[in-house]
Scaffold this active site. Structure first.
Site, PDB file in Angstrom:
ATOM      1  N   ASP A  78     -69.977 -44.033  62.531  1.00 50.38           N
ATOM      2  CA  ASP A  78     -70.710 -44.639  61.418  1.00 50.38           C
ATOM      3  C   ASP A  78     -72.198 -44.349  61.614  1.00 50.38           C
ATOM      4  OD1 ASP A  78     -71.393 -45.985  59.170  1.00 50.38           O
ATOM      5  OD2 ASP A  78     -70.477 -47.895  59.744  1.00 50.38           O
ATOM      6  N   VAL A  79     -72.615 -43.191  61.089  1.00 52.70           N
ATOM      7  CA  VAL A  79     -73.982 -42.719  61.328  1.00 52.70           C
ATOM      8  C   VAL A  79     -74.827 -42.717  60.049  1.00 52.70           C
ATOM      9  CG1 VAL A  79     -73.222 -41.355  63.303  1.00 52.70           C
ATOM     10  CG2 VAL A  79     -73.407 -40.241  61.074  1.00 52.70           C
ATOM     11  N   LYS A  80     -74.179 -42.727  58.899  1.00 53.65           N
ATOM     12  CA  LYS A  80     -74.869 -42.767  57.592  1.00 53.65           C
ATOM     13  C   LYS A  80     -76.027 -41.776  57.543  1.00 53.65           C
ATOM     14  CE  LYS A  80     -73.409 -47.453  56.273  1.00 53.65           C
ATOM     15  NZ  LYS A  80     -72.692 -47.895  57.489  1.00 53.65           N
ATOM     16  N   ARG A  81     -75.795 -40.553  57.968  1.00 54.69           N
ATOM     17  CA  ARG A  81     -76.844 -39.550  57.934  1.00 54.69           C
ATOM     18  C   ARG A  81     -76.926 -38.912  56.544  1.00 54.69           C
ATOM     19  NH1 ARG A  81     -78.014 -42.262  62.107  1.00 54.69           N
ATOM     20  NH2 ARG A  81     -78.115 -41.281  64.147  1.00 54.69           N
TER      21      ARG A  81
END
Lengths: 308, 308
Positions: A105-108
């Protein structure tokens, strides 16, 4: 096998459409586990990183045959700097070694060559002096769509090339998500436009189980919107955050599943990994049994989800 | 002093409204600098990280009195894993030690406690066993607005508490940015709605030079939209990417400045840090003079910007 087919297979094998959010915080780790690390490394990022890794390893050992996947949230590690990021990477590696699917879960999200760097580092290969290396190597990552299709392309390319997957933020679980995501454009809320974009991005990557490698994040806290999206997007697999601590219950998430009970994985973080501190489990488990409490909470969640 | 007042002061002192994007790639580093590290550490993330740090230190030493600030792009480091993130952190620390303002281009954004973790790690303090520590400690970071006000609050809180700043992605420089950002909502494109939100978020944090700690990213590649935003947002300072390699020229960025020539900082990455490889500078500088070439390019850019 692609990540999406692998994940769906794991869900069937464990009869459990849930993900465990490995989002550690120092205050959910029992003091006895922390003390030795603080003694050895002081009150330092190194100590926090070692504590998180030990906590996660015990959790994974207790959970790996009961759940299909884990979702480590990189922010919880990154806040301790590079030592935290190392613990994140080792957590990903350990979870994969135990056969779990891993959603980073990095939401890049960024433009051009920067998006390429994120895509290569997380779900592709980074080249170093002619050698190619898998660095983070999650099975899936979460990505932010605000920058548009061209910014998303490097991620999509790596999904196709390496059999990886992405979860596009479509409708997030926070109370204020509607401020931007529900804005009406031509009579239609933005999250639906983004949902359709995700389906379009993934239309040539539909796996043998009917779902695409390009998936969507759809919060458990918005059941009505989830129902609309489920109908609209028959080949888009959903990651459903917000279950438990954020207020979403089993009846709220049911709209995220398809008519066969597939098509989604529901995430719970604190509800599982901090179960030993909760009213429900604290009486039955001592602090050092945090991993057993997590397993019990994960099995209870599986039962709740299978009931609906 | 707050970060925004510090940055504007540095711009005046250097008479240079530009930021140098420290976005290293192995292919822009001269072979002679790389060889020793590859020999010592092999073709590993460690080697890449050491190379980037050495390259950045030489660049910063050549640039620190000619430019007001640097903008390291974390993706370029993160793609090499935790060792890359360490090089990023050491770059931030070194740049600050030389008196430069640092904009961490991280484009983070998440919900609730996760946003808090990013905000604390980057522009606040992380607590470890009762001790508080500044981890990344950039002066500013870039953030993604797609999750809404409640997701942005932890960043705003830290701007107020620690005197830091954020640049909200309003209109990005990539060719496809309009796909989401130009969507018309009630007759108005989304980027303007986000621009107004940024102004609202920052209205109680306006510094002594007339600009708020809550700033905006406005791409150089969209001069018409920039002109509208400049008029609309008199207290919002702009970070303008896309100059040079991405196609924006001096005439395009002029709309980002206020009538006194203030209110914006223009970023150039490859145009400066890879100047030694460009047609314009390659004849005058040998590869090992990459830092001198960067200084020359930075001074030329200053002249171009001051002309308009």
């Amino acid at each position: 096998m692609t990540s999406i087919d692998f994940l769906i297979g794991k869900i069937k094998q464990t009869r459990n459409p849930s993900a465990v959010g490995l989002d550690p915080r120092l205050d959910i780790v029992p003091d006895a586990l922390k003390a030795g690390f603080f003694k050895e490394f002081g009150n330092t990022p190194r100590a926090a990183a070692e504590i998180f890794l030990r906590y996660n390893i015990e959790l994974i050992d207790a959970l790996f045959d009961a759940v299909p996947c884990v979702k480590p949230q990189i922010a919880m590690y990154e806040q301790y700097g590079w030592e935290g990021v190392r613990a994140y990477m080792e957590t990903v590696r350990y979870a994969k070694s135990k056969g779990l699917a891993v959603i980073g879960d990095v939401k890049r999200g960024d433009v051009g060559s920067t998006a390429e760097a994120y895509a290569d580092g997380h779900i592709g290969e980074t080249e170093i002096n002619g050698e190619k290396l898998r660095v983070f190597d999650e099975d899936f990552i979460t990505i932010n769509p605000y920058l548009g299709t061209d910014a998303t392309e490097p991620f999509l390319r790596n999904c196709a090339a390496y059999g990886k997957g992405v979860f596009v933020l479509v409708k997030t679980s926070n109370p204020g998500s509607g401020q931007i995501q529900d804005i009406l454009a031509g009579g239609e809320p933005l999250y639906r436009i983004v949902g359709r974009l995700a389906a379009e991005w993934g239309k040539d990557m539909i796996g043998c189980r009917g779902y695409s490698s390009v998936c969507a994040v759809v919060g458990a806290t918005h059941p009505e919107q989830a129902a609309v999206l489920r109908d609209m997007l028959p080949h888009t697999f959903f990651l459903v955050p917000g279950y438990g601590a954020q207020g979403g219950g089993a009846k709220d998430v049911k709209f995220c599943f398809d008519k066969n009970g597939g098509g989604a994985v529901v995430n719970s973080s604190r509800g599982i990994i901090a179960a030993w501190k909760s009213e429900k489990y604290a009486k039955r488990f001592r602090p050092e049994e945090f991993a057993l409490a997590a397993r019990e909470a994960a099995l209870d969640m599986r039962e709740e989800l299978n009931r609906i």
